[in-house]
Design a protein around this motif. Structure first.
Motif, PDB file in Angstrom:
ATOM      1  N   PHE A   6      64.121  16.468  27.846  1.00  0.00           N
ATOM      2  CA  PHE A   6      63.114  16.916  26.792  1.00  0.00           C
ATOM      3  C   PHE A   6      62.206  18.149  27.095  1.00  0.00           C
ATOM      4  O   PHE A   6      61.685  17.920  27.333  1.00  0.00           O
ATOM      5  CB  PHE A   6      63.882  17.567  25.457  1.00  0.00           C
ATOM      6  CG  PHE A   6      64.744  18.645  24.865  1.00  0.00           C
ATOM      7  CD1 PHE A   6      66.131  18.813  25.490  1.00  0.00           C
ATOM      8  CD2 PHE A   6      64.477  19.639  24.351  1.00  0.00           C
ATOM      9  CE1 PHE A   6      66.914  19.511  25.133  1.00  0.00           C
ATOM     10  CE2 PHE A   6      65.537  20.300  23.580  1.00  0.00           C
ATOM     11  CZ  PHE A   6      67.034  20.189  24.308  1.00  0.00           C
ATOM     12  N   ASP A   7      61.345  15.804  27.603  1.00  0.00           N
ATOM     13  CA  ASP A   7      60.146  15.894  27.653  1.00  0.00           C
ATOM     14  C   ASP A   7      59.731  16.742  29.218  1.00  0.00           C
ATOM     15  O   ASP A   7      58.952  17.422  29.307  1.00  0.00           O
ATOM     16  CB  ASP A   7      60.100  14.988  27.969  1.00  0.00           C
ATOM     17  CG  ASP A   7      59.364  14.338  26.799  1.00  0.00           C
ATOM     18  OD1 ASP A   7      59.788  14.924  25.863  1.00  0.00           O
ATOM     19  OD2 ASP A   7      59.699  12.746  26.327  1.00  0.00           O
ATOM     20  N   SER A   8      60.500  16.969  29.929  1.00  0.00           N
ATOM     21  CA  SER A   8      60.792  17.108  31.496  1.00  0.00           C
ATOM     22  C   SER A   8      60.314  18.712  31.759  1.00  0.00           C
ATOM     23  O   SER A   8      59.841  19.721  32.126  1.00  0.00           O
ATOM     24  CB  SER A   8      61.603  16.345  32.548  1.00  0.00           C
ATOM     25  OG  SER A   8      63.089  17.034  32.498  1.00  0.00           O
ATOM     26  N   LEU A   9      60.782  19.520  30.705  1.00  0.00           N
ATOM     27  CA  LEU A   9      61.089  20.635  30.031  1.00  0.00           C
ATOM     28  C   LEU A   9      60.201  21.270  29.989  1.00  0.00           C
ATOM     29  O   LEU A   9      59.644  22.259  29.854  1.00  0.00           O
ATOM     30  CB  LEU A   9      62.535  20.794  29.192  1.00  0.00           C
ATOM     31  CG  LEU A   9      62.608  22.208  28.593  1.00  0.00           C
ATOM     32  CD1 LEU A   9      62.569  23.319  29.539  1.00  0.00           C
ATOM     33  CD2 LEU A   9      64.128  22.718  27.338  1.00  0.00           C
ATOM     34  N   ALA A  49      67.869  27.465  13.616  1.00  0.00           N
ATOM     35  CA  ALA A  49      69.149  27.672  14.027  1.00  0.00           C
ATOM     36  C   ALA A  49      70.059  26.037  14.377  1.00  0.00           C
ATOM     37  O   ALA A  49      71.221  26.269  12.751  1.00  0.00           O
ATOM     38  CB  ALA A  49      69.722  29.054  14.105  1.00  0.00           C
ATOM     39  N   PHE A  50      70.079  26.031  15.235  1.00  0.00           N
ATOM     40  CA  PHE A  50      70.585  24.650  15.572  1.00  0.00           C
ATOM     41  C   PHE A  50      70.458  23.811  15.074  1.00  0.00           C
ATOM     42  O   PHE A  50      71.373  23.268  14.397  1.00  0.00           O
ATOM     43  CB  PHE A  50      70.827  24.170  16.767  1.00  0.00           C
ATOM     44  CG  PHE A  50      71.539  23.773  17.842  1.00  0.00           C
ATOM     45  CD1 PHE A  50      72.060  22.584  17.581  1.00  0.00           C
ATOM     46  CD2 PHE A  50      69.929  21.865  17.561  1.00  0.00           C
ATOM     47  CE1 PHE A  50      73.165  22.267  18.290  1.00  0.00           C
ATOM     48  CE2 PHE A  50      71.356  20.897  17.687  1.00  0.00           C
ATOM     49  CZ  PHE A  50      72.857  20.402  18.338  1.00  0.00           C
ATOM     50  N   MET A  51      68.947  23.464  14.357  1.00  0.00           N
ATOM     51  CA  MET A  51      68.666  21.938  13.561  1.00  0.00           C
ATOM     52  C   MET A  51      69.112  22.181  12.151  1.00  0.00           C
ATOM     53  O   MET A  51      68.812  21.293  11.082  1.00  0.00           O
ATOM     54  CB  MET A  51      67.221  22.333  14.050  1.00  0.00           C
ATOM     55  CG  MET A  51      66.552  21.673  15.419  1.00  0.00           C
ATOM     56  SD  MET A  51      64.702  22.302  15.214  1.00  0.00           S
ATOM     57  CE  MET A  51      63.952  20.536  14.613  1.00  0.00           C
ATOM     58  N   ILE A  84      65.702  34.404  26.900  1.00  0.00           N
ATOM     59  CA  ILE A  84      66.642  33.852  25.572  1.00  0.00           C
ATOM     60  C   ILE A  84      68.016  34.528  25.449  1.00  0.00           C
ATOM     61  O   ILE A  84      68.469  33.814  24.579  1.00  0.00           O
ATOM     62  CB  ILE A  84      66.180  35.925  25.148  1.00  0.00           C
ATOM     63  CG1 ILE A  84      64.007  35.551  24.861  1.00  0.00           C
ATOM     64  CG2 ILE A  84      66.786  36.008  23.578  1.00  0.00           C
ATOM     65  CD1 ILE A  84      63.469  37.084  24.008  1.00  0.00           C
ATOM     66  N   VAL A  85      68.365  35.119  26.549  1.00  0.00           N
ATOM     67  CA  VAL A  85      70.106  35.104  25.926  1.00  0.00           C
ATOM     68  C   VAL A  85      70.844  33.939  27.075  1.00  0.00           C
ATOM     69  O   VAL A  85      72.044  33.914  25.567  1.00  0.00           O
ATOM     70  CB  VAL A  85      70.261  36.304  27.256  1.00  0.00           C
ATOM     71  CG1 VAL A  85      71.987  36.264  27.595  1.00  0.00           C
ATOM     72  CG2 VAL A  85      69.523  37.947  27.205  1.00  0.00           C
ATOM     73  N   SER A  86      70.077  33.214  27.280  1.00  0.00           N
ATOM     74  CA  SER A  86      71.202  31.809  27.830  1.00  0.00           C
ATOM     75  C   SER A  86      70.582  30.803  28.016  1.00  0.00           C
ATOM     76  O   SER A  86      70.297  30.046  29.642  1.00  0.00           O
ATOM     77  CB  SER A  86      72.502  32.479  29.084  1.00  0.00           C
ATOM     78  OG  SER A  86      71.477  32.213  30.289  1.00  0.00           O
ATOM     79  N   GLY A  87      69.472  30.578  27.559  1.00  0.00           N
ATOM     80  CA  GLY A  87      68.476  29.501  27.840  1.00  0.00           C
ATOM     81  C   GLY A  87      69.386  28.108  27.381  1.00  0.00           C
ATOM     82  O   GLY A  87      70.007  27.826  26.800  1.00  0.00           O
ATOM     83  N   VAL A  88      68.272  26.824  27.594  1.00  0.00           N
ATOM     84  CA  VAL A  88      68.226  25.304  27.697  1.00  0.00           C
ATOM     85  C   VAL A  88      69.388  25.494  26.283  1.00  0.00           C
ATOM     86  O   VAL A  88      70.077  24.859  25.910  1.00  0.00           O
ATOM     87  CB  VAL A  88      67.846  24.999  27.734  1.00  0.00           C
ATOM     88  CG1 VAL A  88      68.316  22.890  27.856  1.00  0.00           C
ATOM     89  CG2 VAL A  88      68.083  24.597  29.562  1.00  0.00           C
ATOM     90  N   GLN A  89      68.571  26.038  25.259  1.00  0.00           N
ATOM     91  CA  GLN A  89      67.971  25.365  23.308  1.00  0.00           C
ATOM     92  C   GLN A  89      69.421  26.038  23.359  1.00  0.00           C
ATOM     93  O   GLN A  89      70.129  25.486  22.286  1.00  0.00           O
ATOM     94  CB  GLN A  89      67.065  26.442  23.480  1.00  0.00           C
ATOM     95  CG  GLN A  89      66.513  28.103  22.652  1.00  0.00           C
ATOM     96  CD  GLN A  89      67.035  28.500  24.274  1.00  0.00           C
ATOM     97  OE1 GLN A  89      65.977  27.576  25.861  1.00  0.00           O
ATOM     98  NE2 GLN A  89      66.649  29.638  23.889  1.00  0.00           N
ATOM     99  N   THR A  90      70.245  27.627  23.789  1.00  0.00           N
ATOM    100  CA  THR A  90      71.160  27.413  23.631  1.00  0.00           C
ATOM    101  C   THR A  90      72.392  27.069  24.192  1.00  0.00           C
ATOM    102  O   THR A  90      73.575  27.119  23.479  1.00  0.00           O
ATOM    103  CB  THR A  90      71.411  29.224  23.422  1.00  0.00           C
ATOM    104  OG1 THR A  90      71.369  29.873  24.652  1.00  0.00           O
ATOM    105  CG2 THR A  90      70.617  30.179  22.513  1.00  0.00           C
TER     106      THR A  90
END
Length: 590
Positions: free
Chosen positions: A186-189, A217-219, A149-155
């Protein structure tokens, strides 16, 4: 702070923090090199060891495009060439890792430790520590969480791409090709998250909701997406490109964003929605199979401390008592009053950084010719990114420093001031550039020792209260000790939740003892700790470890004690476990 959970987290873009390369990725990349090596000659140990570390460094930074681009500006000067364009991938193959760890241990043992220089012995010790930690962590590969949540791939990924520097047209072409590999990454994720679900260690539903919200939010930024605006800004700096060529690249970038990156985020969101409900545990790690042992490992990895979790809880409570006693010694004013009456000379980030740079000269080694560019987090992402973060420059471009400020989290000038001390001077920027200019073995740059790095930045933040000339000594003491105690409470809550099994009710009762009763804020911090176990310990335990080293230094030096000498000693050692920092800070070798 207006919210209990607001803290200044530094952004790390190499290795683990950039692409979530699990601790063992350094080893996997060099398996072919490690096997079949010859016994080293006694006469030329230092040269052979440096050649070994150089080859290891090159193999590692070449393992993915982002690591290479962010670590080296001119990779050809380091002998790197013809590397594939890739983000890397996720894996939990523990058997392969175990094999590589063993091979690396055998390779390291072929060097005669006593024949190495002090600097090479330090690198040897750091590598050996890392390998031992890797062996322990290999058992828990499936427990790791790339979508924190704090520092994941998504952010992190959008920020990484937005700061991907274009030194020439070749970098632009490389960047655009890299974007095309996003679906594969992202598929490997997604595959990794599915394996976590199958193993019964998938994230809690409320963590899934938070990750999805961050992705959405990014999308939802649409044409205002900062991967479009920052791409344009970077193109503008390349004068050799014609307007026609720039226009062509702008169109291609926008098309790739819509064709590769956004669909990858959409697929991730869909997969997480399908996996939601797979998480059997909505409490601390200790409720998972072997979860208590995993958390103990995670704490060692995050902090670089030799102490057990129980000992760290005791150390934290002891420091709280010391801080309270220091606050009690300041009569006639409370911490709240000290903050309300604090009036800083400026609230301009660039001017604050200049003041801090000048203010540290008495107690810290001088650092010549540093520059920093202050940028601001896009408004659409303010809710989902840290209050501030520092972008670590390439090893051969330490003049290129960037600090991002999240204005939504800067409630007042004092918060901005201490945040910039954490990220800038004498925090991350200062420590990073200072160490790089000591000309260390490049291999040291690929190891991740969060306790040292974040501990130093937190120590720097605490020092900054006494550097602000508009604050009285009493104000500085109360504000600094209050900040230290607040961070200590987060650390105790982290250990309580993940090691001692605290529930939400237990956590609320704990904070209530210290006068914190805001249910919404406590629930938020509980969920942040669940989503990023041991994260707060990097900051607090790292800080306390530096304070312990300082006390030891003062005790041995006595009247000859010098803050500047102490700071130089620990900075010269560089990022490492604290037992290694303690060993080498007494040596005369830099």
């Amino acid at each position: 702070m207006s919210h209990l959970y607001q803290r200044a987290y530094s952004y790390k873009k190499r290795k683990k923090a950039v692409l979530y390369s699990i601790i063992f990725s350094i080893l996997i990349s060099i398996v072919s090199m490690a096997s079949g090596c010859q016994v080293k000659s006694e006469e030329n140990q230092d040269n052979e060891f440096r050649e070994f570390t150089k080859e290891t460094f090159i193999e590692e930074v070449s393992s993915n495009t982002v690591s290479l681009h962010y670590t080296l500006r001119d990779e050809q000067n380091y002998g790197v060439k013809n590397t594939p364009i890739t983000f890397g991938s996720f894996t939990e193959d523990s058997q392969e890792r175990a094999k590589v760890i063993q091979q690396m241990e055998e390779e390291l043992k072929e060097f005669s430790y006593g024949s190495l220089s002090t600097e090479n012995q330090l690198t040897y010790d750091v590598m050996q520590y890392y390998l031992e930690l890797a062996k322990e962590g290999n058992t828990y590969a499936i427990y790791e969480e790339p979508l924190g949540i704090v520092s994941g791939v998504q952010t992190q990924m959008p920020v990484i791409l937005s700061e991907y520097q274009f030194y020439d047209e070749e970098d632009i072409e490389e960047y655009l090709e890299l974007i095309k590999t996003t679906p594969e990454y992202f598929d490997s994720l997604i595959a990794f998250e599915k394996k976590k679900a199958q193993a019964g260690v998938f994230m809690a539903d409320y963590a899934v909701d938070s990750v999805i919200e961050q992705c959405q939010a990014f999308m939802n930024m649409g044409n205002e997406n900062y991967l479009i605006s920052t791409f344009s800004d970077r193109l503008d700096k390349l004068d050799e490109l014609s307007l026609e060529k720039k226009s062509q690249y702008l169109q291609e970038n926008a098309l790739l964003l819509k064709s590769y990156i956004l669909p990858s985020y959409s697929k991730l969101v869909q997969s997480l929605q399908e996996l939601k409900g797979s998480g059997n545990n909505e409490q601390g790690l200790c409720y998972l199979p072997n979860g208590k042992e995993f958390y103990s490992y995670l704490v060692r990895e995050a902090t670089g401390s030799r102490y057990s979790v129980t000992e760290l809880e005791e150390l934290t409570r002891k420091q709280i008592i010391e801080d309270l006693e220091a606050m009690e010694a300041v009569l006639g004013i409370t911490a709240k009053e000290a903050k309300e009456t604090a009036v800083l000379s400026t609230s301009d980030p660039e001017e604050i950084l200049r003041q801090l740079e000048r203010g540290i000269e008495t107690a810290f080694p001088k650092l010549e010719n540093t520059q920093v560019d202050v940028k601001y987090v896009p408004e659409a992402m303010e809710e989902h990114l840290s209050p501030a973060f520092y972008m670590i420059p390439a090893l051969d471009a330490t003049e290129e420093n960037v600090i991002y400020v999240n204005e939504a989290h800067m409630g007042d000038a004092l918060t901005l001031y201490t945040t910039l001390a954490h990220e800038g001077y004498p925090g991350h920027l200062y420590q990073t550039v200072y160490y790089a200019r000591t000309n260390p073995d490049p291999l040291r740059s690929i190891f991740n020792f969060g306790g040292y790095v974040e501990g130093w930045a937190t120590y720097a933040e605490m020092c900054s209260y006494y550097l602000e000339t508009t604050l009285s000594k009493e104000q500085a003491t109360l504000l600094q000790k209050n900040n230290s105690i607040l961070l200590a409470l987060y650390a105790l809550a982290d250990m309580g939740i993940h090691y001692d099994g605290w529930s939400r009710v237990d956590t609320a009762a704990f904070f209530k003892q210290y006068g914190i009763e805001d249910t919404q804020s406590i629930n938020r911090i509980y969920e942040l700790i669940i989503g990023s176990p041991a994260n707060y310990l990097k900051y607090y335990i790292g800080y306390v470890e530096f304070m312990q080293l300082k006390k030891e230094w003062i005790a041995k030096k006595g009247e000859q004690y010098s803050q500047k000498e102490f700071h130089k000693a620990v900075l010269d050692v560089g990022p490492a476990p604290f037992e290694i920092v303690e060993k080498y800070m007494w040596k005369e070798w830099k």
